[in-house]
Structures are given as C-alpha cells and as structure tokens.
Design a protein around this motif. Sequence first.
Motif, PDB file in Angstrom:
ATOM      1  N   ARG A   1       4.231   7.332   4.052  1.00  0.00           N
ATOM      2  CA  ARG A   1       3.157   8.401   3.642  1.00  0.00           C
ATOM      3  C   ARG A   1       1.856   8.492   3.908  1.00  0.00           C
ATOM      4  O   ARG A   1       0.280   8.887   4.213  1.00  0.00           O
ATOM      5  N   GLN A   2       0.837   7.051   4.282  1.00  0.00           N
ATOM      6  CA  GLN A   2       0.239   6.632   4.602  1.00  0.00           C
ATOM      7  C   GLN A   2      -0.731   6.836   5.886  1.00  0.00           C
ATOM      8  O   GLN A   2      -1.237   7.142   6.528  1.00  0.00           O
ATOM      9  N   TYR A   3       0.432   7.418   6.403  1.00  0.00           N
ATOM     10  CA  TYR A   3       0.031   7.854   8.023  1.00  0.00           C
ATOM     11  C   TYR A   3       0.184   9.739   7.965  1.00  0.00           C
ATOM     12  O   TYR A   3       0.099  10.101   9.308  1.00  0.00           O
ATOM     13  N   GLU A   4       0.585   9.900   7.086  1.00  0.00           N
ATOM     14  CA  GLU A   4       0.347  11.508   7.081  1.00  0.00           C
ATOM     15  C   GLU A   4      -0.832  12.433   6.904  1.00  0.00           C
ATOM     16  O   GLU A   4      -1.385  12.326   5.702  1.00  0.00           O
ATOM     17  N   ARG A   5      -1.793  11.367   7.919  1.00  0.00           N
ATOM     18  CA  ARG A   5      -3.029  12.404   7.996  1.00  0.00           C
ATOM     19  C   ARG A   5      -3.259  12.852   9.040  1.00  0.00           C
ATOM     20  O   ARG A   5      -2.797  12.715  10.454  1.00  0.00           O
TER      21      ARG A   5
ATOM     22  N   GLU B   1      13.868   6.541  10.520  1.00  0.00           N
ATOM     23  CA  GLU B   1      13.680   6.972  10.800  1.00  0.00           C
ATOM     24  C   GLU B   1      12.783   6.792  11.815  1.00  0.00           C
ATOM     25  O   GLU B   1      11.133   6.821  11.388  1.00  0.00           O
ATOM     26  N   PRO B   2      13.067   6.394  13.342  1.00  0.00           N
ATOM     27  CA  PRO B   2      11.894   5.582  13.253  1.00  0.00           C
ATOM     28  C   PRO B   2      10.825   5.920  13.949  1.00  0.00           C
ATOM     29  O   PRO B   2      10.981   7.145  14.899  1.00  0.00           O
ATOM     30  N   CYS B   3       9.572   5.652  14.355  1.00  0.00           N
ATOM     31  CA  CYS B   3       8.891   6.020  15.063  1.00  0.00           C
ATOM     32  C   CYS B   3       7.748   5.498  15.333  1.00  0.00           C
ATOM     33  O   CYS B   3       7.231   3.971  14.016  1.00  0.00           O
ATOM     34  N   ILE B   4       7.212   5.573  16.907  1.00  0.00           N
ATOM     35  CA  ILE B   4       5.922   4.892  16.747  1.00  0.00           C
ATOM     36  C   ILE B   4       4.565   5.670  16.167  1.00  0.00           C
ATOM     37  O   ILE B   4       4.575   7.066  16.738  1.00  0.00           O
ATOM     38  N   VAL B   5       3.556   5.219  15.644  1.00  0.00           N
ATOM     39  CA  VAL B   5       2.467   5.598  14.994  1.00  0.00           C
ATOM     40  C   VAL B   5       1.241   5.682  16.294  1.00  0.00           C
ATOM     41  O   VAL B   5       1.078   5.009  16.631  1.00  0.00           O
ATOM     42  N   LEU B   6       0.925   6.920  16.132  1.00  0.00           N
ATOM     43  CA  LEU B   6      -0.418   6.744  17.306  1.00  0.00           C
ATOM     44  C   LEU B   6      -1.652   7.249  17.166  1.00  0.00           C
ATOM     45  O   LEU B   6      -1.933   8.385  16.038  1.00  0.00           O
ATOM     46  N   GLY B   7      -2.568   6.850  16.987  1.00  0.00           N
ATOM     47  CA  GLY B   7      -4.391   6.996  16.856  1.00  0.00           C
ATOM     48  C   GLY B   7      -4.955   8.111  16.628  1.00  0.00           C
ATOM     49  O   GLY B   7      -4.070   9.611  18.532  1.00  0.00           O
ATOM     50  N   GLU B   8      -5.544   8.723  16.853  1.00  0.00           N
ATOM     51  CA  GLU B   8      -6.471   9.962  17.107  1.00  0.00           C
ATOM     52  C   GLU B   8      -6.807  10.140  19.216  1.00  0.00           C
ATOM     53  O   GLU B   8      -6.707  10.928  19.211  1.00  0.00           O
ATOM     54  N   ASP B   9      -6.659   8.737  19.317  1.00  0.00           N
ATOM     55  CA  ASP B   9      -7.342   8.601  21.256  1.00  0.00           C
ATOM     56  C   ASP B   9      -6.012   8.384  21.688  1.00  0.00           C
ATOM     57  O   ASP B   9      -5.634   8.559  22.870  1.00  0.00           O
ATOM     58  N   GLY B  10      -4.518   8.539  20.628  1.00  0.00           N
ATOM     59  CA  GLY B  10      -3.566   8.356  21.392  1.00  0.00           C
ATOM     60  C   GLY B  10      -3.050   7.079  21.250  1.00  0.00           C
ATOM     61  O   GLY B  10      -1.889   6.523  22.179  1.00  0.00           O
TER      62      GLY B  10
ATOM     63  N   GLU C   1       0.846  -1.082  -0.239  1.00  0.00           N
ATOM     64  CA  GLU C   1       0.177  -0.118   0.087  1.00  0.00           C
ATOM     65  C   GLU C   1       0.722   1.438  -0.122  1.00  0.00           C
ATOM     66  O   GLU C   1       0.559   2.136  -0.716  1.00  0.00           O
ATOM     67  N   GLU C   2       1.812   1.000   0.796  1.00  0.00           N
ATOM     68  CA  GLU C   2       2.829   2.283   0.590  1.00  0.00           C
ATOM     69  C   GLU C   2       3.247   2.704  -0.615  1.00  0.00           C
ATOM     70  O   GLU C   2       3.104   3.703  -0.622  1.00  0.00           O
ATOM     71  N   VAL C   3       3.492   2.298  -1.645  1.00  0.00           N
ATOM     72  CA  VAL C   3       4.196   1.906  -2.586  1.00  0.00           C
ATOM     73  C   VAL C   3       3.211   3.048  -3.508  1.00  0.00           C
ATOM     74  O   VAL C   3       3.720   4.089  -4.163  1.00  0.00           O
ATOM     75  N   LEU C   4       2.246   1.821  -3.624  1.00  0.00           N
ATOM     76  CA  LEU C   4       1.421   2.482  -3.989  1.00  0.00           C
ATOM     77  C   LEU C   4       0.455   3.773  -4.046  1.00  0.00           C
ATOM     78  O   LEU C   4       0.455   4.421  -4.547  1.00  0.00           O
ATOM     79  N   VAL C   5       0.600   4.274  -2.541  1.00  0.00           N
ATOM     80  CA  VAL C   5       0.571   6.004  -2.057  1.00  0.00           C
ATOM     81  C   VAL C   5       1.386   7.059  -2.527  1.00  0.00           C
ATOM     82  O   VAL C   5       1.302   7.599  -2.877  1.00  0.00           O
ATOM     83  N   ARG C   6       3.000   6.568  -2.780  1.00  0.00           N
ATOM     84  CA  ARG C   6       3.964   6.952  -3.200  1.00  0.00           C
ATOM     85  C   ARG C   6       3.365   7.792  -4.593  1.00  0.00           C
ATOM     86  O   ARG C   6       4.369   8.513  -4.980  1.00  0.00           O
ATOM     87  N   VAL C   7       3.112   6.534  -5.076  1.00  0.00           N
ATOM     88  CA  VAL C   7       3.258   6.760  -6.849  1.00  0.00           C
ATOM     89  C   VAL C   7       1.348   7.325  -7.522  1.00  0.00           C
ATOM     90  O   VAL C   7       1.611   7.459  -8.043  1.00  0.00           O
ATOM     91  N   GLY C   8       0.644   7.292  -6.145  1.00  0.00           N
ATOM     92  CA  GLY C   8      -0.187   7.792  -6.587  1.00  0.00           C
ATOM     93  C   GLY C   8      -1.710   7.007  -7.564  1.00  0.00           C
ATOM     94  O   GLY C   8      -2.478   7.324  -8.093  1.00  0.00           O
TER      95      GLY C   8
END
Length: 312
Positions: free
Chosen positions: A261-265, A241-250, A199-206
């Motif tokens: 890119r799929q987490y850029e929202r 660029e290591p990171c933990i992804v948190l949702g709207e509720d933390g 999915e990430e590959v496809l997000v990056r190429v649109g």
Amino acid sequence: MFKKEFTSFDVAATVYELREHILGSHLNNVYQLDPKTLILKLHMVDHPAFQLVLKAGRRLHLTAYSLKKPPRPTAFCMALRGYLRNARLVSVEQYQFERVVILLLKTSRGVLRLVFEVFGDGNVILVGEDNKILQALTYKQMRDRNVLRGEVFQFAPSGGKNPLRISLEELSEGLKASGNVEVVRALARFLGIGGEYSEEVLVRVGIEKTRSCDALSMDEVKTVYSNLQGLLSQVTTGALEPCIVLGEDGGLVDVVPFKLRQYEREGIQLQSYDSFNEALDEFYTRVSAVEEATAGIEVDKLKNEAERLNRM
C-alpha cells in the motif's frame, strides 16, 4: 535509491517458490563468481537446468541469465564440489522467519545442510550430519558464536520474536514495554521484520508510524496483529503478486513479493511478473548493471583527477 537489503518476507516468498520448482533436483556443479557470489547449477529430468544465485548478505533467487564463470574455481568452490556434486536437493527451508535459508542435500556422505545467511555480511556454511561445520565461505570468531571448521554449528541469535509464532498477548506486551518509542521502530525491532514491512502494517491499519507505543489502544494493537498475520499468510501460502517498483523517473526502487500500500501513490509504477524469482532476477540484474556503470564513472573521474595533478 534502490533496494539494498533482502527482507525476511523476501526470503519466505523465494523459499516458497523454490520448493515448488527445484525440490528433487540434483546438483550438477558449483561456481563462485566473486568473493560473495555462488551459482548452484541444478538439473531435473525433463526440465532445463536451473541456476540458483546465492549472494551472501544480499540475495538468493533463480536466474535465467548466463553469468560469466571464472576460469579457475576457488578453494571454497572446489570443496563444495567435492561434497555436493550429484547431491539431491530434498528440502528448502527458511529458519524461523529469519534471513537464513537451509538447503538439505542428500549426498554419498549423508544428508548435509548448506546454510545461507542473507543478513549483515552474509555467509555460506556447509554443515555435516553431526552438526559440525565442514566448510564456510567466511570463518569468524564472534562473541555469540564461532564459524570455524570442526566446531558445532550454531545459528546467529534471533533478530526478534518469530512473527509466525507470536501471540496477540505477546505483541501487546512487547509494544507496551517499548513505552514512548515510535511504533514503526518497535515493530521492526521486536519482530525483526525490518522497517519496510513494519510501515506496511501501519499503512494498512491507518496508524501514523510516528505514534508512540504507549499511545496505542488494545483495539489498535489487535488490528495491527490481524494485518500482520494477513501479510505473513500471503508469503507462506504463496498468494504472491510479484512486481518491480519504479520511481517517477523510471528508476529502480524496490522489488516486492506482493503489492504494498505504501507504493500506491502518484508517480510510482509497478511492473508485474509471473514469479517472485523472475522479478528478483530482473531487478538485481539491472541493479548490477547500474552499479557497474556507476563504478566505471567513478574510475574515470579518478583517472581524470590523476592526470590533472600530473600536469600540475
């Protein structure tokens, strides 16, 4: 819902960092915390001890946390100690971009391989210089291979084409052969990289992930191939660029070796870390705490229901 499965990209990034930090160290001891989890205690001159967590079928990473050791070692743990205590770690490799890690250890009995499988139910297999199985966490007889003491070790059949070695022509032919299958599914299956990175590959190429493979132009396939190589390069060269992804509720969502890119929202938060191993350690420690708390709640519910039935 938080991440449950280690990906081949996670393995690649972890292995890259482990090579940087623990190669040349000596194995002091082995502990088995539960049926699936091992701790390898490693030391190096002028460095604090390292603790490498291996949870079969789930994850591997260094941990800075003090984990409670059981009072008595299991038979498997004792066997590993007998073979590997004071061994020197000479290599850490990922097998063909699969979810398999090979630790090469120089011992008094020769150079042994500790093969760690992070897919399915997982396994930890000790292999001798003659390529025969010495010990395994789980012994199995399967259609495609056996994991039995004394038998020649074989890797599990590949989950797909090795993305590090695939050519543009091979990718194009593979997608074309998939016909009207959604491109995200075809990439995940053909390359064995899982849905997240397909999915990430496809997000990056649109490209919409539900597009059918036979609707892709050659130019689009070329763009997919180019972006796939870019993602692979990030984990194989250590551009992390290591990171933990948190949702709207933390709440915990994911832990990734580089920003996706799929987490850029809106509503998504990223917590950055100095190393991927550190991010994994924090993520899975917090996940384990959540799981234990949830298990405690379920036990309480069952107890309450039992008491209610007894009263009736």
